[in-house]
Structure formats: C-alpha cells, structure tokens
Motif scaffolding. Structure first.
Motif, short mmCIF file in Angstrom:
data_model
loop_
_atom_site.label_atom_id
_atom_site.label_comp_id
_atom_site.label_asym_id
_atom_site.label_seq_id
_atom_site.Cartn_x
_atom_site.Cartn_y
_atom_site.Cartn_z
N ASP A 13 0.82 -1.21 0.00
CA ASP A 13 0.00 0.00 0.00
C ASP A 13 0.86 1.26 0.00
N LEU A 14 2.12 1.12 0.40
CA LEU A 14 3.03 2.26 0.45
C LEU A 14 3.86 2.38 -0.82
N GLY A 15 3.67 1.43 -1.75
CA GLY A 15 4.37 1.52 -3.02
C GLY A 15 5.57 0.60 -3.15
N VAL A 16 5.88 -0.21 -2.13
CA VAL A 16 7.01 -1.14 -2.20
C VAL A 16 6.57 -2.50 -1.69
N ARG A 17 7.40 -3.50 -1.92
CA ARG A 17 7.08 -4.87 -1.50
C ARG A 17 8.27 -5.49 -0.80
N TRP A 18 7.99 -6.52 0.01
CA TRP A 18 9.05 -7.28 0.65
C TRP A 18 9.68 -8.24 -0.36
N VAL A 19 10.98 -8.45 -0.23
CA VAL A 19 11.67 -9.44 -1.04
C VAL A 19 12.63 -10.21 -0.13
N PRO A 20 13.05 -11.42 -0.54
CA PRO A 20 14.00 -12.16 0.30
C PRO A 20 15.32 -11.39 0.42
N GLY A 21 15.91 -11.44 1.59
CA GLY A 21 17.18 -10.76 1.81
C GLY A 21 18.02 -11.52 2.81
#
Length: 494
Positions: A13-21
């Motif tokens: 909703d804020l314009g970014v997404r989680w990715v593996p890190g």
C-alpha cells in the motif's frame, strides 16, 4: 487504536514490496521474533519524507497503521522480523557474542532497503538489557542519520522516530522511543568475526558470498590478488572505510564508539550513540563520557578504523587463505585515507586542483585552529563567506593570534591567485556547512520533545537536511554554542 491491532497493513500500500534478503541465509545467522508492543500508545516525534522518497514510499505514507507498525505494535503484512547475531571487539577487547540486542529487522524492500526498528523490545541477544531505547538517544540518532545524509556522508537513514509514555529505566526513569532505520544492509564487521571466532567457515563463506554478490560484485571478476575475490572484497571495504573516515574528519564528526560491531561492511556511518560534531577544534577531543582512555578520540578515528579493518582481515583469513594476501588487501587504506582527506580539505578551501604546497596550507590552518580551539564549523563557513566578498574581519576575529591567521590568510590568497573567486566561493559554500547537529541543539530539541513539543525536532531536521543553505531566520542555530554546552555528557547509555 488498539495497542495490539491486527496485522493488516500492507507494505504494498506504500508503493514497495518485501523481497528475500538477509533472512534467506538461514537460522544460523538470526533469530525470528516479533517486536514487543509498548504498553502505552505511540505517537509521532519526527519523520523524514526525504528518507521515505529514497526508499520508494508513497508521498502519503504516514498514517495510524504505519505508526503502529513502525513502533512494533503490529507487523506490516508479509514481514518476517528477525534479530541478527554477531560478535566483536569493544574498546579494543574481544567481547564475544553480541547481536541485535534492541534492533529488529522487519525485512528488505524491492527498492533495496532493509527496514529495522531500534528499541522494539528484547531479543535473544539483549544480554542484561531491556531491548528498549529512550527518547533522548532516539532523537539524536534520528536527527544525525539525516544530518549525515544532508552532508553527503554515507550513512544509515532514519525514516521516523516515535515515542511512547511507556517507562524505561536508565540512570533515571525515561520514556520509550523507537527509531525506524533503513540501509541497504546492516551487516557489520562483527558478523564476520562471529563465525570466524567459532571456526564456522561454511557460515563465514555463506555470509561473505552474500555480501559480495549483493554489494561488491566486481570483486568476483577482479584480477587483484590473483583473482582472490575475498581479498578483493577486503580491499574494497578498506577503501570505502578510508573514504568514510576522511569525510568524518573533514566535518569534525566524532563517532564515539568505533567498536568492530559498529562498523558497517558497506562503509556507512552506523549506530549513532555518543557522537558529537566538534565545537572548538580539539584534535584530542573525546565525545563519549564512557571512553575514559580516549580510545575513540577525534584524532584517533582513522587509526582505529584501520585496527578494526585488521580484525576484519583476521576474520576473513580462512577464506582469503594467506596472511600476506590479507595484509596486502589493507595496504591501500594508508594512501586512500590521506588522499581522500586532502581532497575534502581542498574542497573546503575552494581549491579545484591539487598543488604541492596544499598539505602545508591544510596543516597550517588546522594547527592554528587547534592552538586556540576555534569553533570548527563557524571558521570554515566564515572563510567561505569571506571568499564570497564578506567581511574579512569575521575570520580574523576568531583568533587571538592575529599575526598567525594573517600570515595563513596571505598564503591562502596567494594559492587562490589563479582560481576565480566566484568559483572558489561557490565551491566553499558547498563544502562547508552552516548547520551541524551540535550537542546543545540536540539537547534543546530533546527537552522540548519531553514536553510533547516536537517543533524543535522538525526545525532541526529541516536545517540539517540542507545544511549548506543559509536558511534565513535560523541564524541562531548556526551561532556559537552557549557556555553550558561544554557540560553536556554523552555516554553509551541509551
């Protein structure tokens, strides 16, 4: 708003997404856990729209749900929070296992930023601590993170600082606070030391490969050290660190706790505890009240950084293979630091090109500043203003030794004979900040915030994010520190 609201706020909703890190490295590197909610509702103390933009967040990123998530009351949907384990040398002594004692990593975004909460509760690495941070230290970290970015110095960023009336016991009862910090990576020298000390070479290699592939890919194809990627990695970290030290020294920044667990593998300024920007120029200044031996004095920082890099080299030795190669990988530090420092000082002097006598010109003015403990920031800004046609006596008035400064100014003028005044003035005003986060300014903002007046935090943030601008009406923030500023004691307690 419930203190334990549902975890339904989506990062998307804020314009970014989680990715593996970092989490993908496995349980040997971290412990999964949730932040511990505070017992008293949180409130905004300060926020950085600049950091939010750089992270790729939408302009309207702030709301009550985000406030809860950035204080640890709830989780952003899809977050897999964790605390990482590391070890390190503290004040030159091996401290063994340490780790994120009050920092919890929420995850990594698809825009390349790790988001971490500092002060969000106990972790398995808190030792005897409570995992909390207090308002005063959190405000200092929030402001200095953004101040360093404004100065163009590599640093972790601070998205927000939040407060709560929940009590936290330090030397006295204080209130809780949480800083939302962001960085491409929070990996430290101490992460490598941890696995090396336990002779866990497989995990050491996994960590090194992760960092190299993500942040130093050129090391894979380097012909340095016979194609040894791990030695090339050590050299690259060494050179980034050397450049960072030159930047710190040039603006008069004292870190205060340069332990190996507080050294970023990316050459970022990290962990703002008992830091200080110099008022009067004293090369032996110690900003950390806990540093009774002066290990981390201002003039010791470049040498300490090299010592810390030597510890990193020892940790990487099982991967590098030969001690001589590891030592050779550190060698460039000895040239990169002085060259980078001179380049920064030439910029402060408005000199576009190097000349043989520049080192004497730099050393000469630093000696004059040290003799009388002249205010470091004010001197350089007045020198820039003088070059732009300002009152020349404003520089001379800073010195009792008029003959000494006059002689130096004559050498300065001679060196500038072939440099257009307008060009040098513009360069100097872009290299010598008008505003830095002095201890007394931070203290005033903290005391107001403790009364729920956050205007001082907002004003300082505005100035520090663009410290080279004049900011008409805020001249008092660029003035000499009051007498009581010298009585402020900043220690490792937070």
């Amino acid at each position: 708003m419930s203190l334990l609201a549902e975890d339904n706020t989506k990062l998307a909703d804020l314009g970014v997404r989680w990715v593996p890190g970092f989490s993908a490295l496995g349980p040997a590197f971290h412990t999964s856990l949730r932040p511990t909610p505070l017992r008293s509702p949180p409130y905004w103390v300060g926020w950085s729209d600049s950091a939010a933009r750089d992270m790729g967040l939408r302009a309207d990123w702030r709301n009550d749900e985000i406030l809860a998530a950035l204080t640890g009351q709830t989780l952003l949907e899809g977050s897999a929070p964790l605390a990482t384990v590391y070890s390190g040398h503290q004040f030159g002594v091996w401290a063994g296992q340490l780790g994120d004692g009050r920092a919890i990593l929420l995850g990594e975004t698809d825009t390349g930023w790790e988001l971490q909460l500092k002060g969000a509760g106990r972790t398995p690495y808190s030792r005897m601590g409570d995992g909390r941070a207090v308002l005063r230290s959190s405000i200092r970290e929030f402001l200095c993170s953004e101040a360093m970015h404004g100065l163009g110095i590599p640093t972790t960023r601070a998205l927000s600082v939040t407060g709560s009336d929940a009590p936290v016991v330090r030397e006295e009862i204080e209130t809780a606070s949480v800083v939302a910090r962001a960085a491409p990576s929070f990996v430290r020298f101490g992460h490598f030391e941890h696995f090396a000390a336990a002779n866990r070479v497989d995990e050491l290699r996994t960590l090194a490969d992760f960092v190299i592939d993500r942040f130093y890919p050129a090391c894979r194809n380097s012909d340095r050290f016979g194609g040894n990627a791990y030695a090339a990695f050590l050299e690259a970290v060494s050179e980034r660190t050397a450049t960072l030290m030159a930047q710190w020294q040039s603006v008069g920044f004292c870190h205060g706790v340069m332990n190996t667990d507080n050294m970023s593998i990316l050459g970022l300024t990290i962990d703002y505890g008992p830091f200080q920007f110099l008022d009067g120029f004293d090369p032996r200044h110690i900003c950390n009240h806990s540093d009774t031996g002066g290990r981390y004095a201002y003039n010791q920082q470049p040498n300490v950084a090299y010592w810390n890099l030597f510890c990193l080299a020892q940790a990487l030795l099982p991967l590098i293979g030969e001690q001589e190669v590891a030592v050779a990988a550190l060698e460039s530090y000895k040239t990169v630091f002085p060259d980078a420092f001179e380049a920064r000082m030439r910029a402060k002097l408005g000199l576009p090109d190097a000349a043989p006598d520049d080192r004497a010109l730099i050393e000469g003015v630093l000696k004059l500043l040290a003799q009388e403990k002249v205010d470091y920031t004010i001197f350089w800004r007045r020198l820039a203003d003088r070059q732009a046609g300002g009152d020349p006596d404003l520089v001379r008035d800073l010195f009792v030794d008029r003959a000494g400064i006059d002689a130096w100014l004559a050498s300065f003028a001679q060196r500038h004979a072939q440099v257009p005044a307008e060009q040098s003035a513009r360069s100097m005003r872009g290299a010598n900040p008008k505003f830095v986060l002095r201890n007394h300014l931070g203290q005033q903002a903290i005391e107001a915030a403790q009364r729920r007046d956050f205007s001082g935090v907002a004003d300082l943030l505005k100035l520090l994010q663009s410290p080279f601008e004049d900011h008409a009406g805020y001249e008092a923030y660029a003035g000499f520190p009051p007498d009581w500023a010298s009585t402020i004691e900043i220690s490792c307690s937070s």
